[in-house]
Scaffold this active site. Structure first.
Site, PDB file in Angstrom:
ATOM      1  N   ASP A  12     -28.436 -48.360  17.136  1.00 21.68           N
ATOM      2  CA  ASP A  12     -27.034 -48.482  17.547  1.00 21.68           C
ATOM      3  C   ASP A  12     -26.522 -49.879  17.195  1.00 21.68           C
ATOM      4  OD1 ASP A  12     -24.678 -47.584  18.623  1.00 21.68           O
ATOM      5  OD2 ASP A  12     -25.273 -47.855  20.723  1.00 21.68           O
ATOM      6  N   HIS A  29     -23.028 -49.612   8.413  1.00 20.42           N
ATOM      7  CA  HIS A  29     -23.877 -48.426   8.206  1.00 20.42           C
ATOM      8  C   HIS A  29     -24.773 -48.615   6.984  1.00 20.42           C
ATOM      9  CE1 HIS A  29     -22.109 -46.329  11.476  1.00 20.42           C
ATOM     10  NE2 HIS A  29     -20.915 -46.190  10.921  1.00 20.42           N
ATOM     11  N   LEU A 123     -47.584 -42.908   7.506  1.00 18.10           N
ATOM     12  CA  LEU A 123     -46.541 -42.883   8.535  1.00 18.10           C
ATOM     13  C   LEU A 123     -45.842 -41.520   8.572  1.00 18.10           C
ATOM     14  CD1 LEU A 123     -44.914 -44.695  10.631  1.00 18.10           C
ATOM     15  CD2 LEU A 123     -43.175 -44.833   8.838  1.00 18.10           C
TER      16      LEU A 123
HETATM   17  C1  IPE Z   1     -26.155 -42.597  19.464  1.00 15.39           C
HETATM   18  O1  IPE Z   1     -25.281 -43.636  19.165  1.00 15.39           O
HETATM   19  C2  IPE Z   1     -26.335 -41.716  18.283  1.00 15.39           C
HETATM   20  C3  IPE Z   1     -27.029 -42.330  17.152  1.00 15.39           C
HETATM   21  C4  IPE Z   1     -27.608 -43.490  17.168  1.00 15.39           C
HETATM   22  C5  IPE Z   1     -27.074 -41.536  15.976  1.00 15.39           C
HETATM   23  P1  IPE Z   1     -23.738 -43.540  19.507  1.00 15.39           P
HETATM   24  O2  IPE Z   1     -23.158 -44.873  19.224  1.00 15.39           O
HETATM   25  O3  IPE Z   1     -23.123 -42.393  18.831  1.00 15.39           O
HETATM   26  O4  IPE Z   1     -23.773 -43.224  21.078  1.00 15.39           O
HETATM   27  P2  IPE Z   1     -22.719 -43.474  22.217  1.00 15.39           P
HETATM   28  O5  IPE Z   1     -21.445 -42.857  21.747  1.00 15.39           O
HETATM   29  O6  IPE Z   1     -22.595 -44.952  22.375  1.00 15.39           O
HETATM   30  O7  IPE Z   1     -23.317 -42.846  23.432  1.00 15.39           O
HETATM   31  C1  IPE Z   2     -25.109 -46.512  15.023  1.00 19.60           C
HETATM   32  O1  IPE Z   2     -24.130 -47.495  14.994  1.00 19.60           O
HETATM   33  C2  IPE Z   2     -24.993 -45.541  13.868  1.00 19.60           C
HETATM   34  C3  IPE Z   2     -24.523 -44.193  14.252  1.00 19.60           C
HETATM   35  C4  IPE Z   2     -24.323 -43.753  15.475  1.00 19.60           C
HETATM   36  C5  IPE Z   2     -24.254 -43.270  13.156  1.00 19.60           C
HETATM   37  P1  IPE Z   2     -22.682 -47.239  15.572  1.00 19.60           P
HETATM   38  O2  IPE Z   2     -21.812 -46.746  14.479  1.00 19.60           O
HETATM   39  O3  IPE Z   2     -22.729 -46.408  16.786  1.00 19.60           O
HETATM   40  O4  IPE Z   2     -22.233 -48.714  15.950  1.00 19.60           O
HETATM   41  P2  IPE Z   2     -21.374 -49.178  17.203  1.00 19.60           P
HETATM   42  O5  IPE Z   2     -22.049 -48.627  18.418  1.00 19.60           O
HETATM   43  O6  IPE Z   2     -20.002 -48.607  17.023  1.00 19.60           O
HETATM   44  O7  IPE Z   2     -21.401 -50.665  17.171  1.00 19.60           O
HETATM   45 MG    MG Z   3     -22.810 -46.748  18.800  1.00 18.94          MG
END
Ligand code: IPE
Ligand code: IPE
Ligand code: MG
Length: 235
Positions: A12, A29, A123
């Site tokens: 995240d 990303h 792995l």
């Molecule tokens: C969780 O992250 C899903 C992934 C890492 C793929 P999100 O950023 O989507 O989750 P929420 O919305 O903060 O719960």
């Molecule tokens: C995690 O990073 C990747 C996915 C959930 C696809 P985020 O895109 O959720 O990044 P934040 O949480 O908005 O910073």
């Molecule tokens: Mg996120």
């Protein structure tokens, strides 16, 4: 230091990492996707056997179309070189989640990648895509119900093992350690069944900044835990 057999990560903070640098989320990303590749090598180096990342949730379709398309194209790129890289490192790649909602070419690449790396013994890498634990459990229940309907299974013979074996993670041991980066302390629909006795570790580091040093900190914290599985520990 005891290295966990299975580490699961909720990656995240790609967006926040980019924002902090004044860059578009898409670059976060991109960097995050590169970090997944680096982390596989690091996990393998330190002796982790199973590594499972949460890359795209069933809820992530609610993001703006442009962001979803961007993430799918990163996945497309990842899969393009995935087989070659995996075979070089003796790594097995499996996808968790319902891939039927992905573009057809991605579904084909996934099937091909899983097949081409199935015999690799290094792995064991799992990527959760269009994955949600509630959806996974729903699909498992459907599979089991179909067996009962067909008369191949008695309802009273359904055990916890029947359920585990019907999940996307069939045959994969439960995670020992779950890490979530970027400060949130929730599961966001990840591996709900499988994490019944998993140790949790949260860090404020955004995923693109999560490196070997940070991983070792998480493992160190895990080593200081007292895993009980419901038992009492000696005084
Ligand atoms: C969780 O992250 C899903 C992934 C890492 C793929 P999100 O950023 O989507 O989750 P929420 O919305 O903060 O719960
Ligand atoms: C995690 O990073 C990747 C996915 C959930 C696809 P985020 O895109 O959720 O990044 P934040 O949480 O908005 O910073
Ligand atoms: Mg996120």
């Amino acid at each position: 230091m005891k290295v966990p057999n299975h580490i699961a990560i909720i990656l995240d903070g790609n967006g926040r990492w980019a924002k902090a640098k004044g860059m578009p989320r898409a670059l976060g990303h991109k960097q995050g996707s590169k970090n997944v590749e680096d982390m596989c090598e690091i996990m393998d180096d330190i002796g982790v056997k199973y590594f499972t990342v949460y890359a795209f949730s069933t809820e992530n379709w609610n993001r703006p179309d442009k962001e979803v398309t961007g993430i799918m194209s990163l996945l497309r790129n990842y899969l393009k070189t995935g087989i070659k890289r995996a075979n070089k490192n003796n790594m097995r790649i499996r996808i968790l989640g319902d891939i039927s909602r992905l573009d057809e070419d991605l579904q084909e690449s996934i099937v091909e990648t899983e097949k081409a790396t199935a015999a690799n013994t290094g792995l064991q890498f799992q990527m959760a895509l269009n994955y949600g634990s509630r959806d996974e459990i729903r699909r498992a229940v459907t599979k089991i119900a179909e067996k009962v309907e067909a008369g191949d299974l008695k309802a009273t013979d359904i055990t916890e093992d029947t359920i585990s074996a019907s999940l996307d993670t069939a045959g994969i041991p439960d995670p020992d350690l779950l890490i979530r980066t970027s400060g949130e302390q929730r599961l966001s629909n990840y591996l709900l069944w499988q994490c019944a006795y998993t140790e949790f570790y949260f860090t404020d580091k955004h995923w693109p900044d999560f490196n070997k040093e940070e991983l070792l900190k998480a493992i160190d914290s895990y080593n200081n835990r007292d895993r009980r599985y419901g038992k009492v520990t000696e005084e």
